[in-house]
Design an enzyme around this catalytic site. Structure first.
Site, PDB file in Angstrom:
ATOM      1  N   SER A  52       0.825  -1.205   0.000  1.00  0.00           N
ATOM      2  CA  SER A  52       0.000   0.000   0.000  1.00  0.00           C
ATOM      3  C   SER A  52       0.861   1.258   0.000  1.00  0.00           C
ATOM      4  CB  SER A  52      -0.975   0.004   1.169  1.00  0.00           C
ATOM      5  OG  SER A  52      -0.315  -0.162   2.392  1.00  0.00           O
ATOM      6  N   GLU A  53       1.987   1.248   0.727  1.00  0.00           N
ATOM      7  CA  GLU A  53       2.962   2.341   0.623  1.00  0.00           C
ATOM      8  C   GLU A  53       4.379   1.824   0.753  1.00  0.00           C
ATOM      9  OE1 GLU A  53      -0.479   5.088   1.200  1.00  0.00           O
ATOM     10  OE2 GLU A  53       0.119   3.294   2.301  1.00  0.00           O
ATOM     11  N   THR A  54       5.260   2.509   0.034  1.00  0.00           N
ATOM     12  CA  THR A  54       6.700   2.344   0.209  1.00  0.00           C
ATOM     13  C   THR A  54       7.264   3.700   0.616  1.00  0.00           C
ATOM     14  OG1 THR A  54       6.861   0.546  -1.393  1.00  0.00           O
ATOM     15  CG2 THR A  54       8.884   1.764  -0.914  1.00  0.00           C
TER      16      THR A  54
END
Length: 278
Positions: A52-54
């Site tokens: 979902s996020e890096t």
């Protein structure tokens, strides 16, 4: 030498959980240089990681208002605010000995801090989302599969609709039309209800759907809790609460409303430590 430069260390960290394979996984890359690679490379890496996020962070010179610069990318785009990937980044900084105590980050949404505690938990200091009551958009109930009790706009940094539903069972059983939901907010939908059992270890439940940034359902969303905290604190009459995000992976976020700031406390565990070769 890889085609785009030297290999970079990448870690996958499960945030807002004490055990692997729960909470919300985030990619974390601590950069050696004092600047970010070009945006296209950052986006390509985040798309490849496909979480979902890096998070990407690089150190800043001593004596400034922040210690690290921080950016977050979903598989589709850069975002203004992300709680779980900030927690994951702080976890890596502390578990590797790169930082101690409180770390200050500069990000799109301003200065954020992360304070490590002796038990391994970390408290994030984020801006509280301003809540504005709004009418439920036409069609949102059908898209979500449940009738809203109340609906709130969460302001520019988050850009979600916060939708209160009848009860915890309704939140847990949601099976929304993700494509239809995308038409009703800038980023997505936060669905929430009071906990069915107040003695169950949490005060409210939520699920978060963010189709407009490439995330059908986010496992545990720190930024959403900057809106959930003021909403439920007003309802329950307490500033310190615990939210359960009732995704398949689940996760707990301890929230403390402090006026225009919201403290988010949680745990994290590193599950993968490797190299990005391209």
């Amino acid at each position: 030498m890889a085609p785009y430069g030297p290999a970079m260390r990448i870690r996958i960290v499960d945030a807002f959980t004490k055990r692997p394979f729960a909470g919300n996984p985030a990619g974390v890359l601590l950069l050696d240089s004092g600047h970010f690679p070009d945006d296209d490379r950052l986006q390509r890496i985040a798309t490849e990681v496909n979480l979902s996020e890096t998070a990407f962070a690089h150190p800043l010179p001593e004596g400034g208002e922040a210690d690290w610069a921080l950016r977050w990318f979903t598989p589709a785009t850069e975002v203004d605010m992300c709680g779980h990937a900030t927690l994951a980044t702080a976890h890596v900084l502390h578990t590797t000995g790169t930082a101690t105590g409180t770390v200050r980050f500069t990000a799109r949404c301003g200065i954020l801090t992360a304070t490590a505690h002796p038990d391994g938990s970390i408290t994030l200091d984020f801006p509280t989302a301003p809540l504005t009551p709004v009418a439920a958009p036409e069609g949102v109930a059908a898209a979500l599969g449940a009738a809203p009790l109340t609906t709130h706009d969460t302001g520019p940094h988050i850009g979600d609709l916060l939708i209160e539903l009848a009860d915890e069972k309704t939140v847990r059983s949601l099976a929304p039309d993700i494509a239809a939901l995308a038409r009703h907010s800038h980023r997505g939908i936060i669905a929430t209800a009071a906990a069915e059992d107040p003695a169950g270890g949490y005060d409210y439940v939520s699920r978060c759907f963010f189709p407009n940034v490439g995330i059908d359902e986010d496992p545990v969303t720190g930024s959403a809790h900057t809106a959930l905290a003021p909403f439920w604190s007003a309802r329950l009459g307490r500033d310190d609460l615990t939210g359960l995000q009732a995704s398949a992976r689940t996760g707990l976020v301890r929230t403390a409303l402090r006026g225009d700031r919201t403290l988010l406390t949680g745990d994290a565990v590193t599950v993968i430590d490797g190299e990005l070769l391209a």
